[in-house]
Design a protein around this motif. Structure first.
Motif, PDB file in Angstrom:
ATOM      1  N   ILE A  61     -79.308   1.705  69.516  1.00 45.70           N
ATOM      2  CA  ILE A  61     -78.381   0.577  69.460  1.00 45.70           C
ATOM      3  C   ILE A  61     -79.090  -0.599  68.801  1.00 45.70           C
ATOM      4  O   ILE A  61     -80.153  -1.021  69.245  1.00 45.70           O
ATOM      5  N   ILE A  62     -78.505  -1.130  67.750  1.00 42.01           N
ATOM      6  CA  ILE A  62     -79.035  -2.340  67.111  1.00 42.01           C
ATOM      7  C   ILE A  62     -78.323  -3.554  67.694  1.00 42.01           C
ATOM      8  O   ILE A  62     -78.942  -4.517  68.117  1.00 42.01           O
ATOM      9  N   ASP A  63     -77.009  -3.523  67.691  1.00 42.94           N
ATOM     10  CA  ASP A  63     -76.190  -4.555  68.325  1.00 42.94           C
ATOM     11  C   ASP A  63     -74.817  -3.948  68.590  1.00 42.94           C
ATOM     12  O   ASP A  63     -74.627  -2.752  68.387  1.00 42.94           O
ATOM     13  N   ASP A  64     -73.878  -4.747  69.041  1.00 39.99           N
ATOM     14  CA  ASP A  64     -72.557  -4.226  69.384  1.00 39.99           C
ATOM     15  C   ASP A  64     -71.773  -3.721  68.174  1.00 39.99           C
ATOM     16  O   ASP A  64     -70.745  -3.071  68.330  1.00 39.99           O
ATOM     17  N   GLY A  65     -72.238  -4.008  66.987  1.00 41.38           N
ATOM     18  CA  GLY A  65     -71.546  -3.576  65.774  1.00 41.38           C
ATOM     19  C   GLY A  65     -72.323  -2.601  64.928  1.00 41.38           C
ATOM     20  O   GLY A  65     -71.838  -2.171  63.882  1.00 41.38           O
ATOM     21  N   THR A  66     -73.539  -2.243  65.343  1.00 41.82           N
ATOM     22  CA  THR A  66     -74.375  -1.347  64.536  1.00 41.82           C
ATOM     23  C   THR A  66     -75.150  -0.389  65.426  1.00 41.82           C
ATOM     24  O   THR A  66     -75.860  -0.804  66.334  1.00 41.82           O
ATOM     25  N   ILE A  67     -74.997   0.897  65.126  1.00 41.52           N
ATOM     26  CA  ILE A  67     -75.716   1.956  65.829  1.00 41.52           C
ATOM     27  C   ILE A  67     -76.416   2.801  64.781  1.00 41.52           C
ATOM     28  O   ILE A  67     -75.836   3.114  63.741  1.00 41.52           O
ATOM     29  N   LEU A  68     -77.663   3.156  65.031  1.00 40.43           N
ATOM     30  CA  LEU A  68     -78.393   4.050  64.135  1.00 40.43           C
ATOM     31  C   LEU A  68     -78.479   5.423  64.769  1.00 40.43           C
ATOM     32  O   LEU A  68     -78.617   5.550  65.986  1.00 40.43           O
ATOM     33  N   PHE A  69     -78.412   6.441  63.933  1.00 37.35           N
ATOM     34  CA  PHE A  69     -78.615   7.821  64.360  1.00 37.35           C
ATOM     35  C   PHE A  69     -79.705   8.405  63.480  1.00 37.35           C
ATOM     36  O   PHE A  69     -79.620   8.325  62.259  1.00 37.35           O
ATOM     37  N   ARG A  70     -80.721   8.992  64.090  1.00 32.55           N
ATOM     38  CA  ARG A  70     -81.831   9.605  63.351  1.00 32.55           C
ATOM     39  C   ARG A  70     -81.721  11.120  63.460  1.00 32.55           C
ATOM     40  O   ARG A  70     -81.603  11.665  64.545  1.00 32.55           O
ATOM     41  N   ASP A  71     -81.767  11.762  62.297  1.00 30.48           N
ATOM     42  CA  ASP A  71     -81.719  13.219  62.239  1.00 30.48           C
ATOM     43  C   ASP A  71     -82.717  13.652  61.174  1.00 30.48           C
ATOM     44  O   ASP A  71     -82.463  13.485  59.979  1.00 30.48           O
ATOM     45  N   GLY A  72     -83.867  14.161  61.625  1.00 32.21           N
ATOM     46  CA  GLY A  72     -84.928  14.499  60.686  1.00 32.21           C
ATOM     47  C   GLY A  72     -85.423  13.228  60.026  1.00 32.21           C
ATOM     48  O   GLY A  72     -85.687  12.232  60.689  1.00 32.21           O
ATOM     49  N   GLN A  79     -71.274   1.710  61.777  1.00 31.04           N
ATOM     50  CA  GLN A  79     -70.692   0.425  62.125  1.00 31.04           C
ATOM     51  C   GLN A  79     -69.264   0.691  62.591  1.00 31.04           C
ATOM     52  O   GLN A  79     -68.335   0.719  61.786  1.00 31.04           O
ATOM     53  N   PRO A  80     -69.103   0.938  63.900  1.00 33.63           N
ATOM     54  CA  PRO A  80     -67.789   1.309  64.437  1.00 33.63           C
ATOM     55  C   PRO A  80     -66.706   0.301  64.087  1.00 33.63           C
ATOM     56  O   PRO A  80     -66.965  -0.908  64.020  1.00 33.63           O
ATOM     57  N   ARG A  81     -65.527   0.823  63.863  1.00 31.23           N
ATOM     58  CA  ARG A  81     -64.370  -0.017  63.514  1.00 31.23           C
ATOM     59  C   ARG A  81     -64.120  -1.004  64.650  1.00 31.23           C
ATOM     60  O   ARG A  81     -63.833  -0.603  65.772  1.00 31.23           O
ATOM     61  N   GLY A  82     -64.275  -2.265  64.382  1.00 32.03           N
ATOM     62  CA  GLY A  82     -64.049  -3.286  65.398  1.00 32.03           C
ATOM     63  C   GLY A  82     -65.211  -3.480  66.358  1.00 32.03           C
ATOM     64  O   GLY A  82     -65.141  -4.293  67.258  1.00 32.03           O
ATOM     65  N   GLY A  83     -66.303  -2.729  66.190  1.00 33.54           N
ATOM     66  CA  GLY A  83     -67.479  -2.870  67.051  1.00 33.54           C
ATOM     67  C   GLY A  83     -67.362  -2.079  68.344  1.00 33.54           C
ATOM     68  O   GLY A  83     -66.336  -1.473  68.639  1.00 33.54           O
ATOM     69  N   CYS A  84     -68.446  -2.081  69.084  1.00 32.37           N
ATOM     70  CA  CYS A  84     -68.529  -1.413  70.398  1.00 32.37           C
ATOM     71  C   CYS A  84     -69.076  -2.442  71.383  1.00 32.37           C
ATOM     72  O   CYS A  84     -70.239  -2.390  71.767  1.00 32.37           O
ATOM     73  N   TYR A  85     -68.263  -3.387  71.751  1.00 29.70           N
ATOM     74  CA  TYR A  85     -68.737  -4.504  72.541  1.00 29.70           C
ATOM     75  C   TYR A  85     -69.138  -4.101  73.951  1.00 29.70           C
ATOM     76  O   TYR A  85     -68.388  -3.452  74.650  1.00 29.70           O
ATOM     77  N   GLY A  86     -70.352  -4.479  74.306  1.00 28.45           N
ATOM     78  CA  GLY A  86     -70.911  -4.177  75.606  1.00 28.45           C
ATOM     79  C   GLY A  86     -72.187  -3.355  75.517  1.00 28.45           C
ATOM     80  O   GLY A  86     -72.932  -3.259  76.485  1.00 28.45           O
ATOM     81  N   LEU A  87     -72.456  -2.759  74.353  1.00 31.01           N
ATOM     82  CA  LEU A  87     -73.639  -1.907  74.219  1.00 31.01           C
ATOM     83  C   LEU A  87     -74.943  -2.667  74.427  1.00 31.01           C
ATOM     84  O   LEU A  87     -75.893  -2.117  74.964  1.00 31.01           O
ATOM     85  N   THR A  88     -74.982  -3.912  74.011  1.00 31.49           N
ATOM     86  CA  THR A  88     -76.220  -4.681  74.160  1.00 31.49           C
ATOM     87  C   THR A  88     -76.379  -5.276  75.548  1.00 31.49           C
ATOM     88  O   THR A  88     -77.400  -5.886  75.839  1.00 31.49           O
ATOM     89  N   THR A  89     -75.389  -5.091  76.402  1.00 31.25           N
ATOM     90  CA  THR A  89     -75.487  -5.611  77.767  1.00 31.25           C
ATOM     91  C   THR A  89     -75.630  -4.493  78.793  1.00 31.25           C
ATOM     92  O   THR A  89     -75.305  -4.678  79.960  1.00 31.25           O
ATOM     93  N   GLY A  90     -76.072  -3.337  78.341  1.00 32.29           N
ATOM     94  CA  GLY A  90     -76.341  -2.246  79.273  1.00 32.29           C
ATOM     95  C   GLY A  90     -75.262  -1.192  79.377  1.00 32.29           C
ATOM     96  O   GLY A  90     -75.386  -0.246  80.147  1.00 32.29           O
ATOM     97  N   MET A  91     -74.204  -1.324  78.611  1.00 30.57           N
ATOM     98  CA  MET A  91     -73.164  -0.300  78.619  1.00 30.57           C
ATOM     99  C   MET A  91     -73.662   0.899  77.818  1.00 30.57           C
ATOM    100  O   MET A  91     -74.612   0.817  77.063  1.00 30.57           O
ATOM    101  N   SER A  92     -72.989   2.018  77.975  1.00 33.47           N
ATOM    102  CA  SER A  92     -73.374   3.235  77.280  1.00 33.47           C
ATOM    103  C   SER A  92     -72.151   3.880  76.652  1.00 33.47           C
ATOM    104  O   SER A  92     -71.028   3.682  77.123  1.00 33.47           O
ATOM    105  N   LEU A  93     -72.377   4.641  75.593  1.00 37.59           N
ATOM    106  CA  LEU A  93     -71.286   5.383  74.957  1.00 37.59           C
ATOM    107  C   LEU A  93     -71.178   6.761  75.588  1.00 37.59           C
ATOM    108  O   LEU A  93     -72.164   7.483  75.683  1.00 37.59           O
TER     109      LEU A  93
END
Length: 135
Positions: A61-72, A79-93
């Motif tokens: 998690i970078i911020d509520d609007g940016t998530i990185l995925f590493r594969d190899g 950058q989810p449509r409209g963001g994923c608000y709450g990820l930086t405050t301890g929420m999980s997907l």
């Protein structure tokens, strides 16, 4: 092709053409966020957006609007449509079980407080932009 699809295609193309600078420019003015993203993408160049990636990719998690995925050796920027608000405050997907081993554009993910188990909303993935090492 409808207007929404045309707009998404145009935005995706702009991200690819502008590379890392474009992603950094879209971020908040939070210096810590900008620094985390710059470090993760240092020495990498953006490729063409893809619709799906391996579900086993490691998430950061970078911020509520940016998530990185590493594969190899590839880092995918999501950058989810409209963001994923709450990820930086301890929420999980939490992804509903679809019976697939891929994460794809259009997938809906629930945002859940892992301490209480209560849902806090949902977010929808957009295309994944791959960044590969240059040189």
């Amino acid at each position: 092709m409808n207007l929404r699809t045309s707009m998404l295609t145009a935005v995706s193309a702009a991200i690819v053409l502008a590379g890392t600078a474009s992603v950094l420019a879209q971020q908040s003015t939070n210096p810590e966020t900008t620094q985390k993203l710059a470090k993760a993408l240092a020495g990498r160049t953006a490729g063409h957006p893809v619709n799906c990636i391996n579900e086993r990719s490691k998430m950061q998690i970078i911020d509520d609007g940016t998530i990185l995925f590493r594969d190899g050796g590839i880092v995918y920027v999501q950058q989810p449509r409209g963001g994923c608000y709450g990820l930086t405050t301890g929420m999980s997907l939490i992804r509903p079980a679809y019976g697939t081993t891929r994460l794809c554009s259009g997938d809906i993910n629930n945002i859940v407080d892992v301490r209480t188990g209560f849902g806090a909303g949902a977010c929808v993935y957009s295309e994944f932009v791959p960044y590969r090492k240059t040189g």
